[in-house]
Write a protein that holds these residues in place. Structure first.
Motif, PDB file in Angstrom:
ATOM      1  N   LEU B 144      38.711  38.273  43.622  1.00  0.00           N
ATOM      2  CA  LEU B 144      37.569  38.232  44.540  1.00  0.00           C
ATOM      3  C   LEU B 144      36.389  37.574  43.828  1.00  0.00           C
ATOM      4  CD1 LEU B 144      37.412  41.683  46.378  1.00  0.00           C
ATOM      5  CD2 LEU B 144      38.359  39.523  47.207  1.00  0.00           C
ATOM      6  N   VAL B 146      33.276  38.110  43.165  1.00  0.00           N
ATOM      7  CA  VAL B 146      32.177  39.077  43.061  1.00  0.00           C
ATOM      8  C   VAL B 146      31.776  39.202  41.587  1.00  0.00           C
ATOM      9  CG1 VAL B 146      32.795  40.405  45.127  1.00  0.00           C
ATOM     10  CG2 VAL B 146      33.836  40.977  42.919  1.00  0.00           C
ATOM     11  N   THR B 147      30.617  39.798  41.355  1.00  0.00           N
ATOM     12  CA  THR B 147      30.044  39.826  40.004  1.00  0.00           C
ATOM     13  C   THR B 147      30.944  40.523  38.997  1.00  0.00           C
ATOM     14  OG1 THR B 147      27.867  39.868  41.012  1.00  0.00           O
ATOM     15  CG2 THR B 147      27.994  40.502  38.690  1.00  0.00           C
ATOM     16  N   ALA B 148      31.653  41.570  39.416  1.00  0.00           N
ATOM     17  CA  ALA B 148      32.468  42.344  38.479  1.00  0.00           C
ATOM     18  C   ALA B 148      33.812  41.687  38.173  1.00  0.00           C
ATOM     19  CB  ALA B 148      32.696  43.754  39.021  1.00  0.00           C
ATOM     20  N   ASP B 149      34.068  40.533  38.786  1.00  0.00           N
ATOM     21  CA  ASP B 149      35.337  39.831  38.580  1.00  0.00           C
ATOM     22  C   ASP B 149      35.048  38.512  37.866  1.00  0.00           C
ATOM     23  OD1 ASP B 149      37.762  38.444  38.769  1.00  0.00           O
ATOM     24  OD2 ASP B 149      38.246  39.384  40.685  1.00  0.00           O
ATOM     25  N   PRO B 150      35.589  38.339  36.647  1.00  0.00           N
ATOM     26  CA  PRO B 150      35.281  37.096  35.930  1.00  0.00           C
ATOM     27  C   PRO B 150      35.854  35.853  36.601  1.00  0.00           C
ATOM     28  CG  PRO B 150      36.922  38.405  34.729  1.00  0.00           C
ATOM     29  CD  PRO B 150      36.431  39.250  35.859  1.00  0.00           C
TER      30      PRO B 150
ATOM     31  N   HIS C  32      27.892  46.707  39.671  1.00  0.00           N
ATOM     32  CA  HIS C  32      28.800  45.812  40.392  1.00  0.00           C
ATOM     33  C   HIS C  32      30.232  46.310  40.217  1.00  0.00           C
ATOM     34  CE1 HIS C  32      25.392  43.101  40.738  1.00  0.00           C
ATOM     35  NE2 HIS C  32      25.205  43.168  39.446  1.00  0.00           N
ATOM     36  N   TYR C  33      30.987  46.348  41.312  1.00  0.00           N
ATOM     37  CA  TYR C  33      32.337  46.909  41.287  1.00  0.00           C
ATOM     38  C   TYR C  33      33.346  45.935  41.898  1.00  0.00           C
ATOM     39  CZ  TYR C  33      29.928  51.542  41.292  1.00  0.00           C
ATOM     40  OH  TYR C  33      29.133  52.624  41.029  1.00  0.00           O
ATOM     41  N   VAL C  34      34.564  45.972  41.379  1.00  0.00           N
ATOM     42  CA  VAL C  34      35.692  45.368  42.087  1.00  0.00           C
ATOM     43  C   VAL C  34      36.917  46.217  41.770  1.00  0.00           C
ATOM     44  CG1 VAL C  34      36.275  43.742  40.210  1.00  0.00           C
ATOM     45  CG2 VAL C  34      36.932  43.225  42.585  1.00  0.00           C
ATOM     46  N   GLN C  74      37.010  47.932  38.131  1.00  0.00           N
ATOM     47  CA  GLN C  74      36.313  47.289  37.025  1.00  0.00           C
ATOM     48  C   GLN C  74      34.861  47.193  37.467  1.00  0.00           C
ATOM     49  OE1 GLN C  74      38.172  44.124  34.432  1.00  0.00           O
ATOM     50  NE2 GLN C  74      36.867  42.838  35.667  1.00  0.00           N
ATOM     51  N   SER C  75      33.944  47.617  36.620  1.00  0.00           N
ATOM     52  CA  SER C  75      32.536  47.629  37.038  1.00  0.00           C
ATOM     53  C   SER C  75      31.636  47.238  35.880  1.00  0.00           C
ATOM     54  CB  SER C  75      32.151  49.020  37.542  1.00  0.00           C
ATOM     55  OG  SER C  75      32.124  49.942  36.473  1.00  0.00           O
ATOM     56  N   CYS C  76      30.442  46.828  36.207  1.00  0.00           N
ATOM     57  CA  CYS C  76      29.481  46.436  35.175  1.00  0.00           C
ATOM     58  C   CYS C  76      28.078  46.551  35.730  1.00  0.00           C
ATOM     59  CB  CYS C  76      29.735  45.013  34.697  1.00  0.00           C
ATOM     60  SG  CYS C  76      29.531  43.768  35.973  1.00  0.00           S
ATOM     61  N   LEU C  83      31.889  43.737  30.818  1.00  0.00           N
ATOM     62  CA  LEU C  83      33.171  43.138  31.209  1.00  0.00           C
ATOM     63  C   LEU C  83      33.961  42.658  30.004  1.00  0.00           C
ATOM     64  CD1 LEU C  83      32.213  41.142  34.428  1.00  0.00           C
ATOM     65  CD2 LEU C  83      33.242  43.417  34.240  1.00  0.00           C
ATOM     66  N   THR C 258      42.077  44.624  47.967  1.00  0.00           N
ATOM     67  CA  THR C 258      41.101  44.538  46.885  1.00  0.00           C
ATOM     68  C   THR C 258      39.717  44.470  47.509  1.00  0.00           C
ATOM     69  OG1 THR C 258      42.721  43.364  45.546  1.00  0.00           O
ATOM     70  CG2 THR C 258      40.420  43.209  44.852  1.00  0.00           C
TER      71      THR C 258
END
Lengths: 273, 273, 273, 273
Positions: B144, B146-150, C32-34, C74-76, C83, C258
């Motif tokens: 995705l 989104v910020t939390a996904d590199p 931030h979450y994914v 995964q969150s930050c 991350l 997801t």
């Protein structure tokens, strides 16, 4: 092998073997142990016991004789360096033993055992204990007369649990009645286990590289006074486990004590087919 | 062995061996694997590499060639029952490989490896991987934006760590630059390991019951597209460890990809002295 | 408070508060979450649901509507530094939600939730999630067509478990039938929780310092395609737990997808008595 | 609130609050404790100590006075039910205290603390201890004169470590010289902590919902004989931690003893701005 040969530089009683020999998961023997024990003598279904005996071990005449044992261990190799780094010396353990006869002599054998550290798991395999990882908890006494300490007097209650992979496998309780002259009887006979290490070559998965009946040897044994009392024991089914076949049909007495010994030898009784 | 023989009832590829064969810590092969990888090709001190080669493996002409590998695995045996109980199918792993030559052919060998599950530890020993327990973490991507996904694009950053007994052992980072045609090179050659299982009899502690050079075999290999980029790698000293002798003197490229295969065979190259 | 005042030097969104503000267990918002989700829509005993609703929330007209949710997160925080150190950004979670009405509007509330990291536990308490620690496992897909990967096609099977303190608390399975247009419905309404922080002064143990009904707020939500299929769900009793009162009386559909979002706000609905 | 009001059915000293009140992560006070302690009196950089004092606490005239404390705890609530389920009663802890003056009186304050169980973490927050999760190990004595037991005599050596997220945070050793009349001095003064619980409403992240200076209260204190000797202490830097700012500049004596007490009260000294 001459000193100069390639490979001679790799040292270590177990893997990983390295030039310095300090990375070995299990340091070389002797191994010195001391631990707090909770033991329950009990009887399981005789047929379940018989089915778990190693090749060459006959059923015990007191059919179904078993013991369940929880231990909080501290152990070290020669020199005792690990004692200052308790992450490398402490572990907790739960195991069951079944009684039998080997060449007419009373023995115990251990079909199921869980520990919470890798070095203890590997050291167990080397001795013939079929160890897996689990989480083990035991009530402790601290020697103070306060509410959070069960103490050692009549009525003191202790509990213990073992779980693995998030499933509860065993629960034990002990209610102290007094001291014991004899201590537990079902785990007293010498221990006979099976060392086993498989092959992976195609077509030979059923021909283990190591498959031998062994008798444990130990020295420098020491024990504390033994507390004794009434006990409960439950074994629970879980996926990938079969220990619950040894669930108690009759529960005997429970015990609590401290025990220490040293191991650096093992007797091979016979090769198994 | 005839069907009626005592002991014939005990089944299981590993201990614990039981009448039902379901308690075996490692189910019998084949073992099916799939996992997300982070790999860094690098070079360590050539003498440190040479000192870790198994007997019979010569140093690689590109002196000091190594790779560091993090993996998040999911694995199962035939039938795949464990996949529905991921506590029995998932584990995380960190390992180092050193390149060498066996009979003139490029090979890799694994001197150090950590996993976080008991079945993976034991399965590794059977294959000749010198596994210990550790804690392993790898940054994930979830697909995705989104910020939390590199993500997978240029500039995406991934990290990984391995620790054991509360000590940090290894840290890796990868900054993605693009896709790779070739993938990592230092862990590409066939894997040669040493199966080793000790003896405990007094006087024979230096005569392992199993000590053999083996070559890994696998089938049904599949791989994803490979991401490639710049990388960092640090190996840290810790008590009871020697992997830091393979600390990088030069770091090559880093990679990220998904890989799957099946193992049910192993070739014994030769018995070691 | 003036800049020079004592204490002004202590920074941090949560404890531990320090001069540098870097030791805070939970970094300051935004968060931030994914994560990968497995969700089962189901119905529990209506009276059990009613008994768990916070003060001011009425039972849902579709009596007993609940959902069970597993997530690998995964969150930050802002900047995303965590991350690269996934031990500080990843965690796994299992929770139950009960549907209700707040001022006539459909809402969900979370009476039970377990996570496997401390920062997630504390961050949950701040949001009104009643988090405890547990162990959570979910089958994964890696996108390769190999035996160890269930894939995303019809017939693909996924499992998940949650345990705490060595007791199994929940088991879920999903068998994929296809993609879903709508996704899960029982956890779709806005989330209403209770923030609660106790007092310890003698005589005031029943007067929490914080006790307020709150409505979750989020932004930058993104979701993948949703897989849907048949599902199973079991909730198991355990000492010190009451979630099994929400055991399913009817199980609806299961989902896998997801989802990502950002949290940096919360609406206080009302103070509770 | 009348008995019939909605929400009156939810019981529990902490979340999760339920009809039965048995799921509360922390049972209601009183809390009874007993534990084995290792303590080192030491001095850190005075400016680092000053910077960590809560608002209203002045630096101690013996600048930099600190103590480092390891504990293996067993605790329970009234009735002691948890003692039979040690997964709910035992935990291990490491913390640092800094000495100061509150209204002219000697006090200690705890800026950093790690425990290994969720109930202990939450119970700590309620008391103003800034707890995180960590792994804690301490050498034990079992009272037997065997190699694996350090014993209590002169020369007996004990070690302890604390790590979190796979990073080593602290190491302590003690070499026993004899018994101590006074015991440790730096953690003897009354404990003053800060209870803190944040807000999440946008714009109010810097206005905690709870922010108060509190003084610990306890009763029914009991202590064993105290062993004393030479000691070492190391604090290590780690990402997301700042405790290493309190690294020792001078190390005093080390101590080992057992201590028990009961907590069911707390004095609020003042609200903090």
């Amino acid at each position: 092998m001459t000193e100069g040969a390639r490979g001679s530089r790799l040292r270590g009683y177990t893997v990983p073997r390295t030039p310095g020999g300090r990375a070995s998961l299990v340091p070389r023997p002797p191994w010195h142990y001391v631990g707090d024990f909770m033991v329950v003598d009990y009887w399981a279904d005789p047929e379940a016991c018989r089915a778990l005996l190693p090749e060459g071990v006959e059923p015990h005449p007191d059919a179904g004789r078993c013991a369940a044992i929880f231990v909080e261990w501290q152990s070290c190799s020669e020199g005792g360096e690990e004692l200052l780094d308790p992450a490398r010396s402490q572990y907790r353990e739960f195991f069951l033993v079944v009684n039998g006869l080997l060449d007419g002599e009373e023995v115990t054998t251990c079909p199921f055992i869980w520990v919470d550290q890798d070095f203890a798991l590997a050291r167990g395999w080397i001795q013939g204990f079929p160890k897996k990882l689990g989480e083990v908890w035991m009530t402790r006494t601290f020697g103070l007369d306060v509410t959070a300490d069960p103490g050692r007097g009549p009525g003191a209650r202790y509990g213990a649990t073992c779980s693995a992979r998030g499933r509860l496998l065993a629960e034990m309780t002990l209610t102290v009645e007094g001291t014991s002259d004899e201590g537990p009887r079902h785990n007293a006979p010498p221990l006979v286990n099976v060392r086993h290490f498989p092959r992976l070559e195609a077509g030979r998965h059923d021909e283990p590289a190591v498959h031998e009946l062994v008798r444990a040897k130990s020295r420098d044994r020491a024990s504390s006074e033994v507390l004794e009392g009434s006990a409960t024991l439950k074994l629970h089914a879980a996926p990938g486990e079969e220990h619950d076949g040894l669930a108690p049909v009759r529960v005997g007495r429970g015990y609590r004590f401290t025990f220490g010994y040293t191991v650096d030898d093992l007797e091979t009784v016979r090769e198994l087919s």
